[in-house]
Design a protein around this motif. Structure first.
Motif, PDB file in Angstrom:
ATOM      1  N   VAL A  64       0.787  -1.102   0.031  1.00  0.00           N
ATOM      2  CA  VAL A  64       0.081  -0.139   0.193  1.00  0.00           C
ATOM      3  C   VAL A  64       0.915   1.337  -0.161  1.00  0.00           C
ATOM      4  CG1 VAL A  64      -1.859   1.201   1.255  1.00  0.00           C
ATOM      5  CG2 VAL A  64      -2.007  -1.115   1.220  1.00  0.00           C
ATOM      6  N   ASP A  65       0.675   2.189  -0.935  1.00  0.00           N
ATOM      7  CA  ASP A  65       1.377   3.364  -0.809  1.00  0.00           C
ATOM      8  C   ASP A  65       1.113   4.315   0.283  1.00  0.00           C
ATOM      9  OD1 ASP A  65      -0.570   5.845  -1.441  1.00  0.00           O
ATOM     10  OD2 ASP A  65      -1.040   4.079  -2.981  1.00  0.00           O
ATOM     11  N   GLU A  66       2.054   5.204   0.579  1.00  0.00           N
ATOM     12  CA  GLU A  66       2.150   5.902   1.884  1.00  0.00           C
ATOM     13  C   GLU A  66       0.989   6.881   1.943  1.00  0.00           C
ATOM     14  OE1 GLU A  66       5.324   8.731   4.191  1.00  0.00           O
ATOM     15  OE2 GLU A  66       5.905   7.891   2.242  1.00  0.00           O
ATOM     16  N   GLU A  67       0.273   7.236   0.664  1.00  0.00           N
ATOM     17  CA  GLU A  67      -0.944   8.091   0.988  1.00  0.00           C
ATOM     18  C   GLU A  67      -2.074   7.344   1.662  1.00  0.00           C
ATOM     19  OE1 GLU A  67      -1.799  11.086   0.300  1.00  0.00           O
ATOM     20  OE2 GLU A  67       0.156  11.998  -0.364  1.00  0.00           O
ATOM     21  N   ARG A  68      -2.106   5.845   1.224  1.00  0.00           N
ATOM     22  CA  ARG A  68      -3.145   5.270   1.807  1.00  0.00           C
ATOM     23  C   ARG A  68      -3.110   4.351   3.187  1.00  0.00           C
ATOM     24  NH1 ARG A  68      -4.974   1.484  -2.947  1.00  0.00           N
ATOM     25  NH2 ARG A  68      -2.786   1.370  -3.117  1.00  0.00           N
ATOM     26  N   ARG A  69      -1.896   4.410   3.580  1.00  0.00           N
ATOM     27  CA  ARG A  69      -1.637   3.718   4.897  1.00  0.00           C
ATOM     28  C   ARG A  69      -2.342   4.107   6.013  1.00  0.00           C
ATOM     29  NH1 ARG A  69       4.751   2.014   5.802  1.00  0.00           N
ATOM     30  NH2 ARG A  69       4.671   0.438   4.301  1.00  0.00           N
ATOM     31  N   PRO A  70      -2.401   5.514   6.219  1.00  0.00           N
ATOM     32  CA  PRO A  70      -3.166   5.982   7.292  1.00  0.00           C
ATOM     33  C   PRO A  70      -4.790   5.481   7.280  1.00  0.00           C
ATOM     34  CG  PRO A  70      -1.923   7.749   6.500  1.00  0.00           C
ATOM     35  CD  PRO A  70      -1.963   6.517   5.496  1.00  0.00           C
ATOM     36  N   VAL A  71      -5.354   5.400   5.986  1.00  0.00           N
ATOM     37  CA  VAL A  71      -6.781   5.018   6.087  1.00  0.00           C
ATOM     38  C   VAL A  71      -6.727   3.436   6.361  1.00  0.00           C
ATOM     39  CG1 VAL A  71      -8.597   4.468   4.417  1.00  0.00           C
ATOM     40  CG2 VAL A  71      -7.252   6.634   4.237  1.00  0.00           C
ATOM     41  N   PHE A  72      -5.693   2.455   5.727  1.00  0.00           N
ATOM     42  CA  PHE A  72      -5.930   1.216   6.225  1.00  0.00           C
ATOM     43  C   PHE A  72      -5.660   0.957   7.574  1.00  0.00           C
ATOM     44  CE2 PHE A  72      -5.916  -1.374   2.290  1.00  0.00           C
ATOM     45  CZ  PHE A  72      -5.959  -0.381   1.401  1.00  0.00           C
ATOM     46  N   LEU A  73      -4.544   1.598   8.205  1.00  0.00           N
ATOM     47  CA  LEU A  73      -4.593   1.404   9.575  1.00  0.00           C
ATOM     48  C   LEU A  73      -5.711   1.668  10.420  1.00  0.00           C
ATOM     49  CD1 LEU A  73      -0.583   2.354   9.987  1.00  0.00           C
ATOM     50  CD2 LEU A  73      -1.614   0.156  10.074  1.00  0.00           C
ATOM     51  N   SER A  74      -5.947   2.930  10.250  1.00  0.00           N
ATOM     52  CA  SER A  74      -7.278   3.440  10.896  1.00  0.00           C
ATOM     53  C   SER A  74      -8.444   2.686  10.815  1.00  0.00           C
ATOM     54  CB  SER A  74      -7.636   4.896  10.509  1.00  0.00           C
ATOM     55  OG  SER A  74      -7.811   5.073   9.308  1.00  0.00           O
TER      56      SER A  74
ATOM     57  N   ASP B 284      -1.711  -5.732  -3.673  1.00  0.00           N
ATOM     58  CA  ASP B 284      -2.123  -4.598  -2.814  1.00  0.00           C
ATOM     59  C   ASP B 284      -3.664  -4.304  -3.014  1.00  0.00           C
ATOM     60  OD1 ASP B 284      -2.582  -3.384  -5.304  1.00  0.00           O
ATOM     61  OD2 ASP B 284      -0.902  -2.158  -5.391  1.00  0.00           O
ATOM     62  N   ALA B 285      -4.033  -2.956  -2.354  1.00  0.00           N
ATOM     63  CA  ALA B 285      -5.614  -2.738  -2.558  1.00  0.00           C
ATOM     64  C   ALA B 285      -6.035  -2.601  -3.526  1.00  0.00           C
ATOM     65  CB  ALA B 285      -5.442  -1.505  -1.784  1.00  0.00           C
ATOM     66  N   SER B 286      -5.389  -2.488  -4.941  1.00  0.00           N
ATOM     67  CA  SER B 286      -6.006  -2.358  -6.124  1.00  0.00           C
ATOM     68  C   SER B 286      -5.913  -3.708  -6.577  1.00  0.00           C
ATOM     69  CB  SER B 286      -5.348  -1.329  -6.876  1.00  0.00           C
ATOM     70  OG  SER B 286      -4.020  -1.387  -7.147  1.00  0.00           O
ATOM     71  N   GLY B 287      -5.185  -4.921  -6.259  1.00  0.00           N
ATOM     72  CA  GLY B 287      -5.053  -5.980  -6.833  1.00  0.00           C
ATOM     73  C   GLY B 287      -3.868  -6.059  -7.648  1.00  0.00           C
ATOM     74  N   ALA B 288      -2.856  -5.454  -7.802  1.00  0.00           N
ATOM     75  CA  ALA B 288      -1.681  -5.620  -8.211  1.00  0.00           C
ATOM     76  C   ALA B 288      -0.684  -6.168  -7.260  1.00  0.00           C
ATOM     77  CB  ALA B 288      -1.144  -4.061  -8.557  1.00  0.00           C
ATOM     78  N   PRO B 289       0.291  -7.107  -7.606  1.00  0.00           N
ATOM     79  CA  PRO B 289       1.058  -7.785  -6.831  1.00  0.00           C
ATOM     80  C   PRO B 289       2.351  -6.954  -6.378  1.00  0.00           C
ATOM     81  CG  PRO B 289       1.368  -8.532  -9.137  1.00  0.00           C
ATOM     82  CD  PRO B 289       0.232  -7.671  -9.020  1.00  0.00           C
ATOM     83  N   ASP B 290       2.863  -6.916  -5.139  1.00  0.00           N
ATOM     84  CA  ASP B 290       3.955  -6.260  -4.812  1.00  0.00           C
ATOM     85  C   ASP B 290       5.035  -7.212  -4.097  1.00  0.00           C
ATOM     86  OD1 ASP B 290       5.093  -3.443  -4.191  1.00  0.00           O
ATOM     87  OD2 ASP B 290       5.027  -4.509  -2.377  1.00  0.00           O
ATOM     88  N   ALA B 291       6.127  -7.189  -4.495  1.00  0.00           N
ATOM     89  CA  ALA B 291       7.116  -8.005  -3.872  1.00  0.00           C
ATOM     90  C   ALA B 291       7.914  -7.510  -2.450  1.00  0.00           C
ATOM     91  CB  ALA B 291       8.402  -8.183  -4.928  1.00  0.00           C
ATOM     92  N   GLY B 292       8.347  -8.343  -1.685  1.00  0.00           N
ATOM     93  CA  GLY B 292       9.144  -7.748  -0.429  1.00  0.00           C
ATOM     94  C   GLY B 292       8.411  -7.871   0.741  1.00  0.00           C
ATOM     95  N   ALA B 293       9.166  -7.764   1.747  1.00  0.00           N
ATOM     96  CA  ALA B 293       8.379  -8.067   3.101  1.00  0.00           C
ATOM     97  C   ALA B 293       7.718  -6.638   3.567  1.00  0.00           C
ATOM     98  CB  ALA B 293       9.317  -8.314   4.172  1.00  0.00           C
ATOM     99  N   GLY B 294       8.441  -5.552   3.077  1.00  0.00           N
ATOM    100  CA  GLY B 294       7.821  -4.215   3.419  1.00  0.00           C
ATOM    101  C   GLY B 294       6.700  -3.876   2.591  1.00  0.00           C
TER     102      GLY B 294
END
Length: 473
Positions: free
Chosen positions: A139-149, A208-218
């Motif tokens: 999840v990109d940094e812009e949407r992180r607060p929404v997901f966490l909250s 990710d939230a839009s369905g695109a895969p993302d690699a890595g642990a972070g």
């Protein structure tokens, strides 16, 4: 730095784009605390009245369980970094399921109850860092607060509803209750085994939230750098200021969490105390997702000042002792923790080079240290207030700490940063004195670079590329 446009994504727009796995994870973030809080809030009564344990022994058991549940998160984060997020969550849920089965068996063999309770808390310590890291994975940094909250809102909703469901049964029919909770956890565990793998070396990336895969642990573009550059120690790469601020926030908040029950029941009733708690839960559920974008955009020192000021105001209002003061004080304290807890997590993620799961585990450790200190120090002070017949001053003392300790924390942080910068500047000045002599007069040309050291240029910037990536995050 990444540019931001507008006010960031809205909560409904973000939730509408959630994939099936993330929808399931948010549902689990409600179901897991729902099941846990059908049992855990009543453990003191269950251990004392049903199993016959003395209150002193009950207090020790609950203290150990709380310490494990909070501070064990740092181990959970490290495990998730090693074996992956999904596998960590599955094993954590297996442990918690076994704990609730043990509580059911403890009705026939009471000594099993203590081990079963600690087992459920071990599972919680392992699960939460991996859960939060999976939620923001890719999840990109812009949407992180929404997901966490939104995750926090689901968590608080489960915590609010669980005791309401289980209250009538925990003493009259605890066996069926424990079995029902164990079955609920078993079903959630099976669901977690179906999640896409994420966070393990070589594992397929979670979408990710839009369905695109993302690699890595972070999460985000710098995930590989975050996972690789932070070292392997449990506290390696810890973001010092967010860690300390989180410990301080939990220390002050748990004055309210630990001692409001005794204070409110004496001045109102147990039912009114439940109403205060329900009000606080509803505020977190409704307000934090809506305010998440604003909290993210607020500069960190401003957010700390606003959050601790709200805590101070709420604690001071509690000292009045009326029903209206209990409600107003609880609302103000909740407003403070909405800002502080979310902003500290976001700032720790931004500053730390470690994987998201380790960062969340470190923040849980800070929470455990703060809550433990509140239990030890706050208990002594509240007992002193009871001895002199006035517990109102206890809340005023807690409010004063909200105003005095955060500026001290910032001053210490600035002093350490200034000292570190001066230590880093000293070797650089020494190297400058040892540079080779110019062949010509001053101003005649550039100084020759020392042998074997490339001159900074377009491709040799003179600093760590991973560090640049972290700063840009």
């Amino acid at each position: 730095m990444r540019e931001r446009h507008g006010g960031g994504p809205s909560v409904p727009a973000t939730l509408a784009r959630l994939t099936g796995p993330l929808r399931f994870l948010l549902a689990s973030s409600f179901l897991i605390p729902l099941g846990s809080f059908m049992v855990l809030p009543f453990m003191s009564v269950f251990l004392h009245q049903r199993l016959g344990m003395g209150l002193g022994a009950v207090g020790v058991v609950l203290a150990v369980a709380s310490l494990v549940q909070f501070s064990g998160g740092v181990l959970g984060g490290a495990l998730a970094e090693r074996i992956g997020l999904r596998r960590t969550m599955v094993w954590a849920l297996v442990v918690r399921t076994a704990g609730f089965v043990g509580l059911a068996l403890a009705l026939r063999w009471p000594p099993l109850a203590v081990g079963a309770l600690v087992l459920t808390c071990c599972g919680a310590a392992l699960y939460l860092p991996a859960n939060k890291a999976y939620l923001v994975h890719g999840v990109d940094e812009e949407r992180r607060p929404v997901f966490l909250s939104v995750g926090n809102a689901a968590l608080n909703a489960g915590m609010a509803v669980g005791p309401l469901i289980a209250g009538p049964f925990v003493l009259t029919a605890p066996g069926p209750l424990f079995v029902a909770v164990a079955v609920l956890f078993a079903l959630v565990t099976v669901g977690h085994t179906r999640l896409p793998a994420a966070g393990a070396p070589g594992a397929h990336a979670a979408p990710d939230a839009s369905g695109a895969p993302d690699a890595g642990a972070g999460s985000g573009a710098a995930s590989g750098d975050r996972a690789a550059s932070g070292g392997r120690g449990l506290l390696a790469g810890v973001a010092a200021l967010p860690f300390a601020a989180n410990a301080l926030a939990f220390y002050l908040y748990f004055h309210f969490q630990h001692y409001l029950a005794v204070y409110a029941v004496e001045r109102a009733s147990a039912a009114f105390y439940s109403l205060v708690l329900l009000t606080c839960f509803v505020l977190v559920i409704v307000v934090q997702p809506l305010a998440s974008g604003l909290i993210q955009r607020t500069p960190y020192p401003v957010a700390l000042a606003a959050g601790f000021a709200a805590l101070a105001a709420g604690l001071a209002v509690l000292s009045v002792g009326t029903r209206a003061a209990l409600l107003a004080g609880g609302a103000l304290i909740t407003a403070g923790d909405i800002v502080l807890f979310l902003k500290n997590d976001l700032e720790a993620l931004r500053r730390s080079p470690r994987s998201d799961a380790v960062v969340f585990g470190q923040q849980r450790l800070a929470a455990g240290l703060g809550a433990g200190a509140s239990g030890v120090l706050g208990g002594q002070l509240y007992g002193l207030g009871e001895a002199v017949g006035d517990t109102g001053w206890f809340w005023l003392w807690a409010a004063a700490q909200c105003l005095l300790l955060p500026p001290l924390l910032l001053l210490v942080g600035r002093g350490r940063r200034a000292g570190r910068e001066s230590r880093e500047a000293a070797p650089a000045a020494g190297r400058g004195a040892d540079r080779p002599r110019r062949d010509g007069p001053p101003g005649d040309g550039p100084v020759a670079a020392p042998a074997g050291r490339p001159r900074p240029g377009p491709h040799t910037t003179g600093h760590d590329p991973a560090g640049a990536t972290r700063r840009e995050r």
